[in-house]
Design a protein around this motif. Structure first.
Motif, PDB file in Angstrom:
ATOM      1  N   TRP A   1     -21.788  -8.491  -0.567  1.00 58.67           N
ATOM      2  CA  TRP A   1     -22.427  -9.784  -0.300  1.00 58.67           C
ATOM      3  C   TRP A   1     -21.701 -10.870  -1.075  1.00 58.67           C
ATOM      4  CZ3 TRP A   1     -26.925  -6.555  -2.164  1.00 58.67           C
ATOM      5  CH2 TRP A   1     -27.489  -5.834  -1.110  1.00 58.67           C
ATOM      6  N   PRO A   2     -21.824 -12.116  -0.635  1.00 56.44           N
ATOM      7  CA  PRO A   2     -21.221 -13.211  -1.410  1.00 56.44           C
ATOM      8  C   PRO A   2     -21.875 -13.323  -2.781  1.00 56.44           C
ATOM      9  CG  PRO A   2     -21.799 -13.927   0.816  1.00 56.44           C
ATOM     10  CD  PRO A   2     -22.427 -12.586   0.617  1.00 56.44           C
ATOM     11  N   PRO A   3     -21.125 -13.765  -3.791  1.00 55.98           N
ATOM     12  CA  PRO A   3     -21.709 -13.925  -5.127  1.00 55.98           C
ATOM     13  C   PRO A   3     -22.733 -15.048  -5.153  1.00 55.98           C
ATOM     14  CG  PRO A   3     -19.468 -14.777  -5.064  1.00 55.98           C
ATOM     15  CD  PRO A   3     -19.689 -14.092  -3.760  1.00 55.98           C
ATOM     16  N   ARG A   4     -23.641 -14.986  -6.112  1.00 54.15           N
ATOM     17  CA  ARG A   4     -24.697 -15.976  -6.256  1.00 54.15           C
ATOM     18  C   ARG A   4     -24.345 -16.966  -7.376  1.00 54.15           C
ATOM     19  NH1 ARG A   4     -27.409 -14.493  -1.850  1.00 54.15           N
ATOM     20  NH2 ARG A   4     -29.271 -15.545  -2.634  1.00 54.15           N
ATOM     21  N   VAL A   5     -24.930 -18.151  -7.325  1.00 53.88           N
ATOM     22  CA  VAL A   5     -24.684 -19.191  -8.324  1.00 53.88           C
ATOM     23  C   VAL A   5     -26.019 -19.769  -8.766  1.00 53.88           C
ATOM     24  CG1 VAL A   5     -23.718 -21.486  -8.725  1.00 53.88           C
ATOM     25  CG2 VAL A   5     -22.386 -19.782  -7.481  1.00 53.88           C
ATOM     26  N   ILE A   6     -26.183 -19.966 -10.089  1.00 53.12           N
ATOM     27  CA  ILE A   6     -27.337 -20.681 -10.637  1.00 53.12           C
ATOM     28  C   ILE A   6     -26.800 -21.826 -11.491  1.00 53.12           C
ATOM     29  CG2 ILE A   6     -29.262 -20.577 -12.254  1.00 53.12           C
ATOM     30  CD1 ILE A   6     -29.819 -17.774 -11.353  1.00 53.12           C
ATOM     31  N   SER A   7     -27.234 -23.040 -11.185  1.00 53.87           N
ATOM     32  CA  SER A   7     -26.801 -24.204 -11.955  1.00 53.87           C
ATOM     33  C   SER A   7     -27.960 -25.196 -12.062  1.00 53.87           C
ATOM     34  CB  SER A   7     -25.591 -24.877 -11.287  1.00 53.87           C
ATOM     35  OG  SER A   7     -25.935 -25.355  -9.993  1.00 53.87           O
ATOM     36  N   ARG A   8     -27.829 -26.099 -13.047  1.00 59.77           N
ATOM     37  CA  ARG A   8     -28.830 -27.145 -13.266  1.00 59.77           C
ATOM     38  C   ARG A   8     -30.235 -26.565 -13.475  1.00 59.77           C
ATOM     39  NH1 ARG A   8     -25.468 -29.178  -9.144  1.00 59.77           N
ATOM     40  NH2 ARG A   8     -24.226 -30.974  -9.828  1.00 59.77           N
ATOM     41  N   THR A   9     -30.305 -25.409 -14.072  1.00 61.20           N
ATOM     42  CA  THR A   9     -31.587 -24.762 -14.365  1.00 61.20           C
ATOM     43  C   THR A   9     -31.632 -24.425 -15.839  1.00 61.20           C
ATOM     44  OG1 THR A   9     -31.703 -23.831 -12.131  1.00 61.20           O
ATOM     45  CG2 THR A   9     -33.092 -22.822 -13.810  1.00 61.20           C
ATOM     46  N   HIS A  10     -32.689 -24.838 -16.525  1.00 60.80           N
ATOM     47  CA  HIS A  10     -32.779 -24.604 -17.964  1.00 60.80           C
ATOM     48  C   HIS A  10     -33.750 -23.481 -18.323  1.00 60.80           C
ATOM     49  CE1 HIS A  10     -30.458 -28.200 -19.268  1.00 60.80           C
ATOM     50  NE2 HIS A  10     -30.782 -28.607 -18.039  1.00 60.80           N
ATOM     51  N   SER A  11     -34.468 -22.972 -17.346  1.00 57.51           N
ATOM     52  CA  SER A  11     -35.410 -21.877 -17.569  1.00 57.51           C
ATOM     53  C   SER A  11     -35.025 -20.727 -16.656  1.00 57.51           C
ATOM     54  CB  SER A  11     -36.841 -22.338 -17.276  1.00 57.51           C
ATOM     55  OG  SER A  11     -37.755 -21.283 -17.467  1.00 57.51           O
ATOM     56  N   LEU A  12     -34.731 -19.580 -17.258  1.00 62.42           N
ATOM     57  CA  LEU A  12     -34.209 -18.448 -16.480  1.00 62.42           C
ATOM     58  C   LEU A  12     -34.938 -17.167 -16.853  1.00 62.42           C
ATOM     59  CD1 LEU A  12     -31.385 -20.148 -17.721  1.00 62.42           C
ATOM     60  CD2 LEU A  12     -30.613 -19.089 -15.588  1.00 62.42           C
ATOM     61  N   SER A  13     -35.294 -16.386 -15.861  1.00 62.08           N
ATOM     62  CA  SER A  13     -35.872 -15.063 -16.099  1.00 62.08           C
ATOM     63  C   SER A  13     -34.769 -14.018 -16.022  1.00 62.08           C
ATOM     64  CB  SER A  13     -36.959 -14.753 -15.064  1.00 62.08           C
ATOM     65  OG  SER A  13     -36.400 -14.655 -13.753  1.00 62.08           O
TER      66      SER A  13
ATOM     67  N   GLN B   1     -31.996 -13.125  -8.788  1.00 56.95           N
ATOM     68  CA  GLN B   1     -30.720 -13.074  -8.085  1.00 56.95           C
ATOM     69  C   GLN B   1     -29.856 -12.010  -8.766  1.00 56.95           C
ATOM     70  OE1 GLN B   1     -29.934 -15.281  -5.385  1.00 56.95           O
ATOM     71  NE2 GLN B   1     -32.101 -15.816  -5.586  1.00 56.95           N
ATOM     72  N   LEU B   2     -29.169 -11.207  -7.970  1.00 56.49           N
ATOM     73  CA  LEU B   2     -28.331 -10.137  -8.515  1.00 56.49           C
ATOM     74  C   LEU B   2     -27.087 -10.730  -9.170  1.00 56.49           C
ATOM     75  CD1 LEU B   2     -27.388  -7.200  -8.876  1.00 56.49           C
ATOM     76  CD2 LEU B   2     -26.567  -7.250  -6.502  1.00 56.49           C
ATOM     77  N   ILE B   3     -26.938 -10.529 -10.481  1.00 57.68           N
ATOM     78  CA  ILE B   3     -25.827 -11.001 -11.325  1.00 57.68           C
ATOM     79  C   ILE B   3     -25.225 -12.321 -10.850  1.00 57.68           C
ATOM     80  CG2 ILE B   3     -25.235  -8.780 -12.358  1.00 57.68           C
ATOM     81  CD1 ILE B   3     -22.841  -8.729 -10.305  1.00 57.68           C
ATOM     82  N   PRO B   4     -26.008 -13.385 -10.799  1.00 57.96           N
ATOM     83  CA  PRO B   4     -25.420 -14.670 -10.407  1.00 57.96           C
ATOM     84  C   PRO B   4     -24.489 -15.198 -11.494  1.00 57.96           C
ATOM     85  CG  PRO B   4     -27.615 -15.012 -11.248  1.00 57.96           C
ATOM     86  CD  PRO B   4     -27.413 -13.512 -11.204  1.00 57.96           C
ATOM     87  N   GLU B   5     -23.562 -16.049 -11.105  1.00 58.66           N
ATOM     88  CA  GLU B   5     -22.753 -16.785 -12.064  1.00 58.66           C
ATOM     89  C   GLU B   5     -23.558 -18.018 -12.485  1.00 58.66           C
ATOM     90  OE1 GLU B   5     -18.685 -17.435 -11.057  1.00 58.66           O
ATOM     91  OE2 GLU B   5     -18.537 -15.570  -9.881  1.00 58.66           O
ATOM     92  N   ILE B   6     -23.770 -18.141 -13.799  1.00 59.82           N
ATOM     93  CA  ILE B   6     -24.617 -19.210 -14.332  1.00 59.82           C
ATOM     94  C   ILE B   6     -23.734 -20.325 -14.887  1.00 59.82           C
ATOM     95  CG2 ILE B   6     -26.422 -19.748 -16.007  1.00 59.82           C
ATOM     96  CD1 ILE B   6     -27.183 -16.778 -15.986  1.00 59.82           C
ATOM     97  N   TYR B   7     -24.093 -21.566 -14.588  1.00 57.24           N
ATOM     98  CA  TYR B   7     -23.382 -22.727 -15.129  1.00 57.24           C
ATOM     99  C   TYR B   7     -24.292 -23.429 -16.140  1.00 57.24           C
ATOM    100  CZ  TYR B   7     -19.643 -22.285 -11.702  1.00 57.24           C
ATOM    101  OH  TYR B   7     -18.565 -21.828 -10.974  1.00 57.24           O
ATOM    102  N   VAL B   8     -23.779 -23.624 -17.366  1.00 60.34           N
ATOM    103  CA  VAL B   8     -24.538 -24.309 -18.418  1.00 60.34           C
ATOM    104  C   VAL B   8     -23.672 -25.430 -18.992  1.00 60.34           C
ATOM    105  CG1 VAL B   8     -25.839 -22.221 -18.996  1.00 60.34           C
ATOM    106  CG2 VAL B   8     -23.730 -22.752 -20.248  1.00 60.34           C
ATOM    107  N   GLU B   9     -24.344 -26.420 -19.601  1.00 60.73           N
ATOM    108  CA  GLU B   9     -23.628 -27.549 -20.196  1.00 60.73           C
ATOM    109  C   GLU B   9     -23.680 -27.477 -21.715  1.00 60.73           C
ATOM    110  OE1 GLU B   9     -25.022 -31.276 -18.783  1.00 60.73           O
ATOM    111  OE2 GLU B   9     -24.442 -30.912 -16.702  1.00 60.73           O
ATOM    112  N   ARG B  10     -22.596 -27.842 -22.346  1.00 60.49           N
ATOM    113  CA  ARG B  10     -22.548 -27.891 -23.810  1.00 60.49           C
ATOM    114  C   ARG B  10     -23.573 -28.911 -24.327  1.00 60.49           C
ATOM    115  NH1 ARG B  10     -17.185 -27.079 -22.158  1.00 60.49           N
ATOM    116  NH2 ARG B  10     -16.255 -25.189 -23.088  1.00 60.49           N
ATOM    117  N   GLY B  11     -24.206 -28.573 -25.445  1.00 57.43           N
ATOM    118  CA  GLY B  11     -25.158 -29.468 -26.067  1.00 57.43           C
ATOM    119  C   GLY B  11     -26.571 -29.344 -25.538  1.00 57.43           C
ATOM    120  N   LYS B  12     -26.792 -28.569 -24.480  1.00 59.37           N
ATOM    121  CA  LYS B  12     -28.128 -28.421 -23.913  1.00 59.37           C
ATOM    122  C   LYS B  12     -28.716 -27.054 -24.259  1.00 59.37           C
ATOM    123  CE  LYS B  12     -27.542 -31.798 -20.215  1.00 59.37           C
ATOM    124  NZ  LYS B  12     -27.677 -32.087 -18.765  1.00 59.37           N
TER     125      LYS B  12
END
Length: 700
Positions: A481-493, A523-534
């Motif tokens: 399957w295509p990879p998953r992406v999580i971004s702009r989210t500050h609360s994650l399970s 989501q199965l092993i999504p790639e997570i994007y986070v920002e420095r300082g947050k």
């Protein structure tokens, strides 16, 4: 705040890849002396026609006659049983053979030294009869008999508990030991998601890596499929019996994890395995890649199979193993008798030459534990002025298994380079796996990492076969399957779920998987994007029961693409940088901090990854199961000096997580959702181009 888990006071076992393993030939001592034929009834008394044989009670309705003799001249003779004081016409005929095809049971023919299995007809049991006779119906004559001892207690099948439920939905009804080799497993459930799971038996207080694979109900050694309430029978391999083992488990070999097990009692008294148990599943089929001979041994941690056959003044040997590209397998005679010795050894190196697309074998002598310099070292005989006495017979690559057959003389044709192959007694042998160098020769260093145990082979043996097959690889795997992406989210399970076989973890990461992986926001092993300082908050539900490794997965963030910080040696731990989820006590011992209740996405039936077109379809086949308790809360503030790429991982196991991309504030990132890696990268590239366009225009 999650409760602190006491730090480990020792390093978990580290299992490195061993290039050369030499196993002791000492047999496992059985709790019951072999051979065992059941409870002794007695010897047949001869009255006529040369009757002879020793009679045993196999179980309450089966009789075994060992060494039976009869001249075959009686006109109407049969095995005959009854409950009268003496053999008489009022007895009952016991057909032999049982599977006769004629209208009437066949008359007993001549036997000189036969082993015969008899089943009492009509549901009768040994307690219902008093004697066994060879009886002529036409002349009402008793040719020979034996009487059942009063109070005889025949062996019986033993009912055990069900499988302990540890992982992957494994459960069953009460398991029975039908005879010394056969287990009956009713109502078996298993999701089939373990990547390298097998029925597994061994010794010790708990299942361990030092066990033996047991073929499934079809006689196959492929990794276990999923089961949905099926009743199956499995048979222990080779000469192994239930008296030799302490437990039966479903075990993941690659990741050394126990999905569930049942203990074997020490006081077993089950029937011997003499063929009386009828396998109710499909007929067994051997999965071994060999067929030429009945002599076979498994060595190198059972990853290499060696078959041999004496052919005149030569021996023909077949090697088979799952080899990586440009890897060899080696086998030969030890440099010393009674121990594993590399120096002076005479070995054959075999491999698949990808340049020529064929198998290659070469005769080697080991005169020094160094690379060959044309005078000494790990050298082909031809480089030392000798001759290559090995002849390739055949070779193949199929379903991930490389098989090479070759012939060599029994005699040492060059005494300074060759060793004699003995046929009168056992002798010490060695074996190895290793990488080929640029010259397609065996590298010296791959022979260095050895154990010191002696392995003995009797090349003159007949039917010395303890091999049970090599697991094959399915070359027709579905696309990921295509990879998953999580971004702009500050609360994650963070929960546990299935790795989704060929469509999921391994296909997305290129790393091996032991059947489960992190699900972030389901989501199965999504790639997570986070920002420095947050600051980001992870609600971790990976388990808190340290006594059950299969359900203890503390969460942490590291620069390691593999993870498993807690199972690493101290020097390996120092190679990782940990950014969240690990703390140190006053004595400097690490311990995980993100330890919470256990929540897992489990299969409603069996793993449907291969038949699910999309990940959303796959999620419909799963259900969420959570233990009581609370999740652990991990707050992570991303420092400004944090590297661009990190990984969320499991503290106690390798290869459960995936990537965290760290970016500066305001940097365009892919939108959360289902995207291919190429699509996400293209989106990011276009966004960056638009962001940089004004600056580029100013430069121009």
């Amino acid at each position: 705040m999650a409760p602190r888990v006491p730090p480990p006071r020792g390093i978990l076992p580290h299992y490195s890849v061993v290039l050369l393993l030499l196993f002791s030939a000492a047999p496992v001592l059985s709790r019951r002396q072999e051979p065992y034929y059941g409870r002794l009834i007695g010897r047949l008394t001869q009255y006529a026609h040369g009757i002879r044989g020793t009679v045993y009670a196999v179980d309450e309705s089966t009789i075994y006659v060992r060494g039976f003799a009869y001249d075959g001249t009686g006109p109407d003779a049969y095995f005959w049983v009854g409950d009268s004081p003496q053999p008489s016409p009022e007895g009952i005929l016991v057909p032999y053979p049982e599977d006769y095809t004629t209208r009437d049971p066949p008359v007993l023919t001549a036997h000189s030294n036969s082993d015969i299995l008899l089943r009492l007809p009509g549901g009768r049991r040994l307690k219902d009869i008093k004697w066994i006779s060879v009886w002529c119906r036409r002349f009402t004559v008793n040719f020979g008999d034996v009487f059942i001892p009063q109070g005889l207690d025949p062996p019986r099948p033993r009912v055990l508990p069900e499988f302990k439920r540890l992982a992957h939905g494994l459960r069953s009804g009460n398991i029975s030991v039908l005879d010394a080799k056969t287990f009956y497993i009713p109502n078996l459930h298993y999701d089939g998601a373990g990547p390298d799971a097998y029925f597994w038996v061994g010794n010790g207080s708990e299942p361990s890596p030092f066990g033996t694979k047991v073929p499934n109900e079809m006689g196959s050694l492929k990794p276990l499929r999923g089961y949905q309430g099926e009743d199956i029978e499995i048979v222990l391999p080779g000469k192994m019996t239930a008296y030799d083992i302490d437990w039966l488990a479903v075990w993941c070999v690659e990741y050394r994890h126990n999905f569930g097990h049942v203990y074997i009692p020490k006081d077993l008294d089950v029937p011997p395995a003499l063929g009386q148990t009828k396998i109710t599943t499909s007929s067994t089929t051997s999965q071994t890649p060999f067929s030429a001979t009945n002599n076979c041994k498994e060595i190198l941690d059972k990853r290499l199979q060696v078959r041999w056959e004496i052919q005149g003044d030569h021996v023909q040997i077949t090697l088979a193993a799952r080899l990586r590209k440009e890897q060899y397998m080696a086998f030969g005679i030890s440099g010393a008798e009674g121990r594993a010795a590399m120096l002076g050894a005479d070995v054959v190196v075999a491999y698949w030459d990808t340049r020529l697309n064929r198998a290659v074998v070469s005769d080697y002598t080991i005169t020094h534990l160094a690379q060959c310099d044309n005078e000494r070292g790990v050298c082909p005989d031809a480089k030392l002025g000798g001759s290559d006495d090995v002849v390739l017979v055949s070779g193949s690559q199929k379903n991930g298994i490389t098989t090479v057959t070759y012939r060599r003389p029994l005699a040492a044709t060059e005494p300074t380079k060759d060793k004699e192959v003995l046929t009168s007694r056992s002798q010490s042998v060695i074996a190895a796996f290793g990488p080929l160098n640029s010259k397609y020769e065996a590298n010296a260093h791959s022979f260095m990492d050895t154990t010191r145990n002696d392995v003995q082979l009797d090349f003159g043996a007949q039917n010395d076969n303890t091999c049970i097959g090599l697991a094959e690889v399915d070359p027709l795997a579905p696309s990921p399957w295509p990879p998953r992406v999580i971004s702009r989210t500050h609360s994650l399970s963070a929960r546990i779920g299935p790795a989704a076989g060929p469509r999921g973890y391994s296909a997305l990461t290129g790393h091996p998987s032991w059947g489960i992986a992190w699900y972030i926001n389901d989501q199965l092993i999504p790639e997570i994007y986070v920002e420095r300082g947050k600051t980001y908050t992870f609600y971790v539900e990976g388990g808190e029961d340290r006594t059950n490794p299969a359900k203890f997965h503390p969460f942490y963030i590291s620069d390691s693409s593999e993870g498993g910080f807690g199972q690493k040696r101290e020097e390996e731990q120092r190679k990782q940088r940990v950014f969240a989820g690990v703390a140190y006590d006053s004595e400097g011992y690490p311990y995980p901090t993100a330890v919470g209740r256990y929540c897992e996405w489990t299969h409603k039936t069996i793993d449907q990854a291969a038949s699910s077109a999309t990940f959303e379809d796959y999620m419909k086949t799963l259900q969420l199961e959570c233990n009581d308790g609370e999740p652990a809360v991990l707050n992570w503030t991303v420092a400004h000096e944090t590297p661009d790429l990190l990984y969320y991982q499991c503290y106690t196991h390798n290869n459960l997580g995936w990537k965290i991309h760290v970016v500066d504030p305001g940097t365009p990132v892919p939108q959360s959702g289902d995207r291919t890696a190429a699509g996400a990268a293209a989106t990011l590239a276009v966004s960056l181009a638009h962001a940089l366009l004004p600056a580029l225009l100013l430069v121009r």
